[in-house]
Design an enzyme around this catalytic site. Structure first.
Site, mmCIF file in Angstrom:
data_model
loop_
_atom_site.group_PDB
_atom_site.id
_atom_site.type_symbol
_atom_site.label_atom_id
_atom_site.label_comp_id
_atom_site.label_asym_id
_atom_site.label_seq_id
_atom_site.Cartn_x
_atom_site.Cartn_y
_atom_site.Cartn_z
ATOM 1 N N ARG A 1 4.067 -2.779 -7.682
ATOM 2 C CA ARG A 1 2.830 -3.370 -7.137
ATOM 3 C C ARG A 1 2.549 -2.794 -5.758
ATOM 4 O O ARG A 1 3.454 -2.278 -5.103
ATOM 5 C CB ARG A 1 2.993 -4.890 -6.965
ATOM 6 C CG ARG A 1 2.874 -5.661 -8.236
ATOM 7 C CD ARG A 1 2.522 -7.113 -7.988
ATOM 8 N NE ARG A 1 3.513 -7.862 -7.242
ATOM 9 C CZ ARG A 1 3.245 -8.494 -6.089
ATOM 10 N NH1 ARG A 1 2.043 -8.437 -5.554
ATOM 11 N NH2 ARG A 1 4.198 -9.184 -5.475
ATOM 12 N N ALA B 1 10.570 -2.770 -0.954
ATOM 13 C CA ALA B 1 10.407 -4.205 -1.256
ATOM 14 C C ALA B 1 10.375 -5.011 0.037
ATOM 15 O O ALA B 1 11.185 -4.786 0.935
ATOM 16 C CB ALA B 1 11.548 -4.686 -2.141
ATOM 17 N N GLY B 2 9.441 -5.920 0.119
ATOM 18 C CA GLY B 2 9.355 -6.747 1.323
ATOM 19 C C GLY B 2 8.550 -7.997 1.056
ATOM 20 O O GLY B 2 7.736 -8.048 0.136
ATOM 21 N N ILE B 3 8.814 -9.015 1.883
ATOM 22 C CA ILE B 3 8.089 -10.286 1.762
ATOM 23 C C ILE B 3 7.702 -10.774 3.155
ATOM 24 O O ILE B 3 8.268 -10.327 4.153
ATOM 25 C CB ILE B 3 8.947 -11.387 1.082
ATOM 26 C CG1 ILE B 3 10.259 -11.608 1.844
ATOM 27 C CG2 ILE B 3 9.198 -11.051 -0.388
ATOM 28 C CD1 ILE B 3 11.024 -12.859 1.418
ATOM 29 N N ALA C 1 2.831 -12.415 16.564
ATOM 30 C CA ALA C 1 2.930 -13.882 16.586
ATOM 31 C C ALA C 1 2.875 -14.407 15.160
ATOM 32 O O ALA C 1 2.091 -13.915 14.340
ATOM 33 C CB ALA C 1 1.774 -14.461 17.406
ATOM 34 N N GLY C 2 3.708 -15.378 14.877
ATOM 35 C CA GLY C 2 3.752 -15.951 13.530
ATOM 36 C C GLY C 2 4.680 -15.203 12.598
ATOM 37 O O GLY C 2 4.836 -15.572 11.433
ATOM 38 N N TYR D 1 9.799 -11.626 10.301
ATOM 39 C CA TYR D 1 9.373 -10.330 9.740
ATOM 40 C C TYR D 1 9.511 -9.220 10.793
ATOM 41 O O TYR D 1 10.007 -8.131 10.509
ATOM 42 C CB TYR D 1 7.925 -10.475 9.267
ATOM 43 C CG TYR D 1 7.330 -9.285 8.571
ATOM 44 C CD1 TYR D 1 7.532 -9.075 7.205
ATOM 45 C CD2 TYR D 1 6.523 -8.366 9.255
ATOM 46 C CE1 TYR D 1 6.952 -7.991 6.552
ATOM 47 C CE2 TYR D 1 5.946 -7.290 8.614
ATOM 48 C CZ TYR D 1 6.158 -7.111 7.259
ATOM 49 O OH TYR D 1 5.585 -6.042 6.610
ATOM 50 N N TYR E 1 -2.280 -1.945 8.833
ATOM 51 C CA TYR E 1 -2.944 -2.746 7.784
ATOM 52 C C TYR E 1 -3.360 -1.852 6.617
ATOM 53 O O TYR E 1 -4.166 -0.935 6.798
ATOM 54 C CB TYR E 1 -4.178 -3.454 8.344
ATOM 55 C CG TYR E 1 -3.828 -4.716 9.093
ATOM 56 C CD1 TYR E 1 -3.651 -5.907 8.404
ATOM 57 C CD2 TYR E 1 -3.674 -4.709 10.467
ATOM 58 C CE1 TYR E 1 -3.320 -7.073 9.088
ATOM 59 C CE2 TYR E 1 -3.342 -5.870 11.149
ATOM 60 C CZ TYR E 1 -3.170 -7.043 10.450
ATOM 61 O OH TYR E 1 -2.840 -8.188 11.124
HETATM 62 N N1 LIG Z 1 0.362 -4.321 2.986
HETATM 63 C C1 LIG Z 1 0.437 -4.000 4.259
HETATM 64 O O1 LIG Z 1 -0.568 -3.956 4.969
HETATM 65 C C2 LIG Z 1 1.776 -3.636 4.879
HETATM 66 C C3 LIG Z 1 1.793 -3.266 6.222
HETATM 67 C C4 LIG Z 1 2.998 -2.903 6.802
HETATM 68 C C5 LIG Z 1 4.166 -2.905 6.048
HETATM 69 N N2 LIG Z 1 4.117 -3.276 4.740
HETATM 70 C C6 LIG Z 1 5.379 -3.238 4.001
HETATM 71 O O2 LIG Z 1 5.211 -2.408 2.865
HETATM 72 C C7 LIG Z 1 6.028 -2.887 1.797
HETATM 73 C C8 LIG Z 1 5.167 -3.138 0.571
HETATM 74 O O3 LIG Z 1 4.174 -4.095 0.905
HETATM 75 P P1 LIG Z 1 3.006 -4.537 -0.131
HETATM 76 O O4 LIG Z 1 1.899 -5.064 0.697
HETATM 77 O O5 LIG Z 1 2.752 -3.437 -1.090
HETATM 78 O O6 LIG Z 1 3.741 -5.769 -0.839
HETATM 79 P P2 LIG Z 1 3.405 -6.510 -2.215
HETATM 80 O O7 LIG Z 1 2.094 -6.032 -2.770
HETATM 81 O O8 LIG Z 1 3.586 -7.955 -1.937
HETATM 82 O O9 LIG Z 1 4.571 -6.003 -3.192
HETATM 83 C C9 LIG Z 1 5.890 -6.252 -2.848
HETATM 84 C C10 LIG Z 1 6.811 -5.677 -3.893
HETATM 85 O O10 LIG Z 1 8.161 -5.960 -3.489
HETATM 86 C C11 LIG Z 1 8.815 -6.654 -4.535
HETATM 87 N N3 LIG Z 1 9.803 -7.569 -3.984
HETATM 88 C C12 LIG Z 1 9.598 -8.621 -3.143
HETATM 89 N N4 LIG Z 1 10.769 -9.241 -2.887
HETATM 90 C C13 LIG Z 1 11.732 -8.580 -3.578
HETATM 91 C C14 LIG Z 1 13.120 -8.740 -3.766
HETATM 92 N N5 LIG Z 1 13.814 -9.727 -3.159
HETATM 93 N N6 LIG Z 1 13.778 -7.889 -4.595
HETATM 94 C C15 LIG Z 1 13.116 -6.886 -5.211
HETATM 95 N N7 LIG Z 1 11.793 -6.671 -5.077
HETATM 96 C C16 LIG Z 1 11.108 -7.517 -4.281
HETATM 97 C C17 LIG Z 1 7.714 -7.363 -5.304
HETATM 98 O O11 LIG Z 1 8.167 -7.689 -6.617
HETATM 99 P P3 LIG Z 1 7.279 -8.653 -7.588
HETATM 100 O O12 LIG Z 1 6.141 -7.793 -8.069
HETATM 101 O O13 LIG Z 1 8.206 -9.033 -8.658
HETATM 102 O O14 LIG Z 1 6.824 -9.789 -6.732
HETATM 103 C C18 LIG Z 1 6.618 -6.301 -5.265
HETATM 104 O O15 LIG Z 1 6.865 -5.333 -6.262
HETATM 105 C C19 LIG Z 1 6.724 -4.147 2.319
HETATM 106 O O16 LIG Z 1 8.005 -3.815 2.790
HETATM 107 C C20 LIG Z 1 5.817 -4.585 3.462
HETATM 108 O O17 LIG Z 1 6.528 -5.336 4.402
HETATM 109 C C21 LIG Z 1 2.962 -3.645 4.144
#
Ligand SMILES: NC(=O)c1ccc[n+]([C@@H]2O[C@H](COP(=O)([O-])OP(=O)(O)OC[C@H]3O[C@@H](n4cnc5c(N)ncnc54)[C@H](OP(=O)(O)O)[C@@H]3O)[C@@H](O)[C@H]2O)c1
Length: 241
Positions: free
Chosen positions: A12, A83-85, A142-143, A147, A179
């Site tokens: 995803r 992977a991240g949350i 903040a918040g 993370y 972002y």
């Molecule tokens: N989006 C942004 O603007 C942004 C900005 C900076 C950094 N990031 C970083 O980029 C990465 C991807 O972000 P995204 O926005 O694409 O996230 P996302 O759409 O929420 O997708 C997260 C993915 O990580 C998987 N995941 C979550 N927890 C896991 C665990 N404990 N074990 C294995 N897999 C896990 C999810 O699996 P499921 O599909 O099963 O839920 C999903 O496939 C993250 O590390 C995030 O912190 C994102």
């Protein structure tokens, strides 16, 4: 035979774009995910990329899952820790559970996934570890004390491991996205996005997941062999280190 690349959270969002770009670049890609079976199933149907379910927060599950992938698909040459949350809350309201879940997934997850592939990479004298951190690990937010701490920790991990891997042909780098237009960010209220968030981004738009994916493909390539311990900011000019 093509090199094997494993992308955590690769079914995803940014991870899916990374998986697809690596596949297009000729890698045999496998993706892991945590629990969204439906998204993983449709991702595999669309791309043919195999998906495996376990939590990166669980060391034993990572060791078992990686062994299974290496038996079924081949030795892992490229590991993308994506992977991240988030579990956002202002600090005075943040629970120990919110702190722990984010640290366990976003920081300890990197140890859990990298440790089982490290010896094999050392033996084969080749490896690429690419860690997806965040702009909020660089500047704080903040918040997001949990993370920001985890994502800053990812950068320390990257720099220390880069020094250990250098002589063994393993590079370790981090990317800090700003972002990015994933489902999560697109779900933010249109007014908040256009009036509060986008004006903070000098290029005047959100990033695309494919822009992060292309950076990963470059770092994974032989051309990037001299780059290790680096942090690449991909944030449209929002923050400079
Ligand atoms: N989006 C942004 O603007 C942004 C900005 C900076 C950094 N990031 C970083 O980029 C990465 C991807 O972000 P995204 O926005 O694409 O996230 P996302 O759409 O929420 O997708 C997260 C993915 O990580 C998987 N995941 C979550 N927890 C896991 C665990 N404990 N074990 C294995 N897999 C896990 C999810 O699996 P499921 O599909 O099963 O839920 C999903 O496939 C993250 O590390 C995030 O912190 C994102």
């Amino acid at each position: 035979m093509s090199k094997v690349a494993l992308v955590t959270g690769g079914s995803r969002g940014i991870g899916a774009a990374i998986s697809k770009a690596l596949q297009e670049a000729g890698y045999t890609v496998v993706a892991t995910y945590a629990g969204n079976d439906e998204a993983a199933k449709s991702f595999t149907e669309e791309t043919g990329i195999k998906t495996y379910k376990w939590s990166v927060a669980d060391y034993d599950a990572c060791a078992e899952g990686i062994k299974r992938i290496e038996d079924e698909v081949g030795p892992i040459a490229v590991l993308v820790n994506n992977a991240g949350i988030t579990r956002d809350a202002m600090f005075h309201k943040m629970t120990p559970q919110q702190w722990k879940e984010v640290i366990d997934t976003n920081l300890t997850g990197l140890f859990n996934m990298t440790h089982p592939v490290w010896s094999g990479m050392r033996d084969r004298k080749f490896g690429r570890i690419i860690n997806i951190s965040s702009i909020n690990g660089q500047k704080g937010q903040a918040g997001q004390a949990n993370y920001s701490a985890a994502k800053a920790g990812d950068l320390g991990f990257t720099k220390a491991l880069a020094q250990e891997g250098a002589r063994a042909g393993i590079t370790v780098n981090a990317i800090c996205p700003g972002y990015i237009a994933t489902e999560m960010v697109k779900a933010i209220d249109e007014k908040v996005l256009s009036e509060r968030i986008i004006p903070q981004i000098p290029v005047g738009r959100l990033g695309e997941p494919e822009e992060i994916a292309r950076t990963v493909v470059f770092l994974a390539s032989d051309d990037a062999g001299f780059i290790t311990g680096s942090t690449i900011s991909a944030n449209g000019g929002q923050f400079f280190v």
